[in-house]
Design a protein around this motif. Sequence first.
Motif, PDB file in Angstrom:
ATOM      1  N   GLY A 144       1.004  -1.315  -0.096  1.00 46.02           N
ATOM      2  CA  GLY A 144      -0.226   0.049   0.100  1.00 46.02           C
ATOM      3  C   GLY A 144       0.912   1.045  -0.016  1.00 46.02           C
ATOM      4  N   GLU A 145       0.459   2.240   0.363  1.00 43.99           N
ATOM      5  CA  GLU A 145       1.082   3.558   0.450  1.00 43.99           C
ATOM      6  C   GLU A 145       2.198   3.760   1.109  1.00 43.99           C
ATOM      7  OE1 GLU A 145      -1.600   7.111   0.225  1.00 43.99           O
ATOM      8  OE2 GLU A 145      -2.050   6.289  -1.669  1.00 43.99           O
ATOM      9  N   THR A 146       2.258   3.002   2.338  1.00 46.79           N
ATOM     10  CA  THR A 146       3.436   2.940   3.363  1.00 46.79           C
ATOM     11  C   THR A 146       3.952   1.681   3.411  1.00 46.79           C
ATOM     12  OG1 THR A 146       1.943   2.718   5.134  1.00 46.79           O
ATOM     13  CG2 THR A 146       2.464   4.904   4.418  1.00 46.79           C
ATOM     14  N   GLY A 147       5.198   1.608   4.260  1.00 46.88           N
ATOM     15  CA  GLY A 147       5.780   0.427   4.355  1.00 46.88           C
ATOM     16  C   GLY A 147       6.933  -0.204   3.531  1.00 46.88           C
ATOM     17  N   TYR A 148       7.525  -1.385   3.804  1.00 42.13           N
ATOM     18  CA  TYR A 148       8.830  -1.523   3.123  1.00 42.13           C
ATOM     19  C   TYR A 148       8.596  -3.387   3.127  1.00 42.13           C
ATOM     20  CZ  TYR A 148      10.376   3.194   3.296  1.00 42.13           C
ATOM     21  OH  TYR A 148      10.718   4.414   3.169  1.00 42.13           O
ATOM     22  N   PHE A 149       9.225  -3.664   2.209  1.00 40.80           N
ATOM     23  CA  PHE A 149       9.429  -5.312   2.370  1.00 40.80           C
ATOM     24  C   PHE A 149      10.876  -5.391   2.952  1.00 40.80           C
ATOM     25  CE2 PHE A 149       7.763  -5.093  -2.462  1.00 40.80           C
ATOM     26  CZ  PHE A 149       6.456  -5.649  -2.144  1.00 40.80           C
ATOM     27  N   THR A 150      10.632  -6.384   3.996  1.00 41.24           N
ATOM     28  CA  THR A 150      12.070  -6.881   4.443  1.00 41.24           C
ATOM     29  C   THR A 150      12.250  -8.292   4.207  1.00 41.24           C
ATOM     30  OG1 THR A 150      11.005  -7.809   6.605  1.00 41.24           O
ATOM     31  CG2 THR A 150      11.200  -5.261   6.500  1.00 41.24           C
ATOM     32  N   GLU A 151      13.130  -9.028   4.613  1.00 39.20           N
ATOM     33  CA  GLU A 151      13.311 -10.240   4.432  1.00 39.20           C
ATOM     34  C   GLU A 151      12.318 -11.193   5.095  1.00 39.20           C
ATOM     35  OE1 GLU A 151      15.466  -8.088   5.060  1.00 39.20           O
ATOM     36  OE2 GLU A 151      17.039  -8.290   3.606  1.00 39.20           O
ATOM     37  N   GLU A 152      11.523 -10.632   5.945  1.00 43.18           N
ATOM     38  CA  GLU A 152      10.530 -11.401   6.647  1.00 43.18           C
ATOM     39  C   GLU A 152       9.207 -11.175   6.351  1.00 43.18           C
ATOM     40  OE1 GLU A 152      13.308 -10.243   8.804  1.00 43.18           O
ATOM     41  OE2 GLU A 152      13.653 -12.423   8.555  1.00 43.18           O
ATOM     42  N   THR A 153       9.168 -10.247   5.126  1.00 45.55           N
ATOM     43  CA  THR A 153       7.788 -10.343   4.434  1.00 45.55           C
ATOM     44  C   THR A 153       7.350 -11.342   3.930  1.00 45.55           C
ATOM     45  OG1 THR A 153       8.369  -7.821   4.095  1.00 45.55           O
ATOM     46  CG2 THR A 153       6.558  -8.802   2.769  1.00 45.55           C
ATOM     47  N   PRO A 154       6.067 -12.052   4.162  1.00 46.69           N
ATOM     48  CA  PRO A 154       5.722 -13.360   3.519  1.00 46.69           C
ATOM     49  C   PRO A 154       5.784 -13.136   2.086  1.00 46.69           C
ATOM     50  CG  PRO A 154       4.245 -12.509   5.093  1.00 46.69           C
ATOM     51  CD  PRO A 154       5.002 -11.417   5.171  1.00 46.69           C
ATOM     52  N   LEU A 155       5.981 -14.424   1.320  1.00 50.09           N
ATOM     53  CA  LEU A 155       6.022 -14.304  -0.167  1.00 50.09           C
ATOM     54  C   LEU A 155       4.402 -14.423  -0.550  1.00 50.09           C
ATOM     55  CD1 LEU A 155       8.525 -16.938  -1.032  1.00 50.09           C
ATOM     56  CD2 LEU A 155       8.937 -14.285  -0.631  1.00 50.09           C
ATOM     57  N   SER A 156       4.379 -13.458  -1.557  1.00 52.58           N
ATOM     58  CA  SER A 156       2.644 -13.254  -1.961  1.00 52.58           C
ATOM     59  C   SER A 156       2.619 -12.799  -3.188  1.00 52.58           C
ATOM     60  CB  SER A 156       2.054 -12.205  -1.013  1.00 52.58           C
ATOM     61  OG  SER A 156       0.651 -11.991  -1.282  1.00 52.58           O
ATOM     62  N   ARG A 296       2.660  -1.036  -5.720  1.00 51.89           N
ATOM     63  CA  ARG A 296       3.844  -0.290  -4.888  1.00 51.89           C
ATOM     64  C   ARG A 296       4.996  -1.435  -4.530  1.00 51.89           C
ATOM     65  NH1 ARG A 296       4.861   1.480   0.364  1.00 51.89           N
ATOM     66  NH2 ARG A 296       6.766   2.627   0.575  1.00 51.89           N
ATOM     67  N   TYR A 297       5.984  -1.355  -4.925  1.00 51.49           N
ATOM     68  CA  TYR A 297       7.276  -2.024  -4.347  1.00 51.49           C
ATOM     69  C   TYR A 297       8.233  -0.915  -3.857  1.00 51.49           C
ATOM     70  CZ  TYR A 297       6.129  -5.021  -8.400  1.00 51.49           C
ATOM     71  OH  TYR A 297       5.429  -6.119  -9.023  1.00 51.49           O
ATOM     72  N   ALA A 298       8.758  -1.582  -2.527  1.00 49.20           N
ATOM     73  CA  ALA A 298       9.818  -0.552  -1.927  1.00 49.20           C
ATOM     74  C   ALA A 298      10.458  -1.527  -0.854  1.00 49.20           C
ATOM     75  CB  ALA A 298       9.291   0.562  -1.242  1.00 49.20           C
ATOM     76  N   ILE A 299      11.864  -1.409  -0.854  1.00 52.05           N
ATOM     77  CA  ILE A 299      12.504  -2.519  -0.254  1.00 52.05           C
ATOM     78  C   ILE A 299      13.250  -1.684   0.843  1.00 52.05           C
ATOM     79  CG2 ILE A 299      15.204  -3.314  -0.543  1.00 52.05           C
ATOM     80  CD1 ILE A 299      13.429  -5.194  -1.673  1.00 52.05           C
ATOM     81  N   ASP A 300      13.575  -2.471   1.932  1.00 53.05           N
ATOM     82  CA  ASP A 300      14.282  -2.076   3.207  1.00 53.05           C
ATOM     83  C   ASP A 300      15.417  -2.767   3.023  1.00 53.05           C
ATOM     84  OD1 ASP A 300      15.422  -1.724   5.501  1.00 53.05           O
ATOM     85  OD2 ASP A 300      13.597  -2.402   6.630  1.00 53.05           O
ATOM     86  N   PRO A 301      16.657  -2.012   2.654  1.00 56.38           N
ATOM     87  CA  PRO A 301      17.959  -2.720   2.433  1.00 56.38           C
ATOM     88  C   PRO A 301      18.935  -2.735   3.666  1.00 56.38           C
ATOM     89  CG  PRO A 301      17.952  -0.550   1.903  1.00 56.38           C
ATOM     90  CD  PRO A 301      16.579  -0.537   2.298  1.00 56.38           C
ATOM     91  N   ALA A 302      18.144  -2.728   5.089  1.00 55.37           N
ATOM     92  CA  ALA A 302      19.088  -2.353   6.117  1.00 55.37           C
ATOM     93  C   ALA A 302      19.825  -3.952   6.505  1.00 55.37           C
ATOM     94  CB  ALA A 302      18.052  -2.121   7.424  1.00 55.37           C
TER      95      ALA A 302
END
Length: 353
Positions: A144-156, A296-302
């Motif tokens: 959605g409009e906010t948030g990021y994909f982390t490595e823990e985000t479920p595959l969908s 929307r795609y957005a990555i958290d590269p931390a």
Amino acid sequence: MKNILVTGGAGFIGSNFILYMLEKYGDNIQIVNLDLLTYAGNLENLKAVEGDSRHSFVQGDIGDGPLVAELMEKHAIDTVINFAAESHVDRSIEDPGVFARTNVMGTVNLLSCARAAWENADGSYKAGVKFVQVSTDEVYGSLGETGYFTEETPLSPRSPYSASKASADLFVAAWSDTYGMPVNITRCSNNYGPYQFPEKLIPLMIHNAVGKKDLPVYGDGLNVRDWLYVDDHCKAIALVAEKGCPGEVYNVGGHNERTNIVIVKKIISLVGGKVDATVTESLIKYVTDRKGHDRRYAIDPAKIGAELGWKPDTAFEDGIEKTVDWYLQNGEWLSGVTSGSYRDYYDKMYGNR
Ligand code: NAD
Ligand code: TYD
């Protein structure tokens, strides 16, 4: 890492990766490049390494068991980096079968061949071996409009392309969990840069703007992608291959979110300024949206930053100008890949849209 099997090394990211690795590792590397040369593979991308004894090209399918087994053995491969894939979402909507064959079954074959070549009789693995799967943030689905994909985000995954990449990722993880094989998965955001096939947003818009053709923007143009210059992705993959902790996933992205319409307007202003002032926003044409278009795609590269010290070097404003300049200076490359079957593709996808 000395003897690497790079698959898909005649495509966009793979060819940039080969140039990057030869520069970085000098005489300490040998690369075997296995690529089927589909419509997206192009030996012109490898002109700079023609005759370089550190690189050998083999035309073939990652799904060809005997061929991959022979290459693993003959070249004493210690690292497999799998770029080979069908990579375009729009094509996956039209013809999903080849995405399952190459992206899923091809990856399973590579994993089986790597295991057969690397496993010792006691189930341990030869020292220093590694399988790296080059995956995508699209496996996480749509934000959605906010948030990021982390490595823990479920595959969908939602498109046939992302479903095939997510399936491949699960097989790679299974080779780690079941057989203990040393693997990594990288999941990067959208790349841009030299040698990208002009079916993807940025090179397609540059090509059309130069030719003063319509610039087809899907839907409302407000879908968001997170853009990374291709060399920064190559740097991340090299780091993961060398230092990534076995079994781990690393997200790669440079916090560069842009709506599609902003990208298109930027390209218009660059091409308009450099080539022809009559290239203006009047070329923009809003067309029927892509089916199931991820918003929307957005990555958290931390994680890759903290664990492997990765950070991007190229700011978007510099990278996009370098990219436009590259396409302007390589008109022959562009006309080579946009003749023949590209025209049929373009008419089919955009003709009545
Ligand atoms: P690309 O389509 O430009 O290149 C793919 C290459 O794979 C081509 O050279 C093609 O000939 C080859 N190939 C296809 N099927 C094959 C097969 N069966 N056997 C051997 N070779 C085969 O793709 P790209 O943009 O360079 O993407 C490379 C990898 O990176 C893909 O796995 C893709 O999913 C992933 N990725 C791409 C992006 C991006 O923005 N382009 C972002 C994240 C991840
Ligand atoms: P694309 O480059 O195909 O990458 P992906 O779908 O893997 O993110 O598309 C990037 C974005 O640009 C996506 O939101 C779809 C949009 N798009 C257009 O609006 N017009 C086009 O002609 C293309 C190819 C893409």
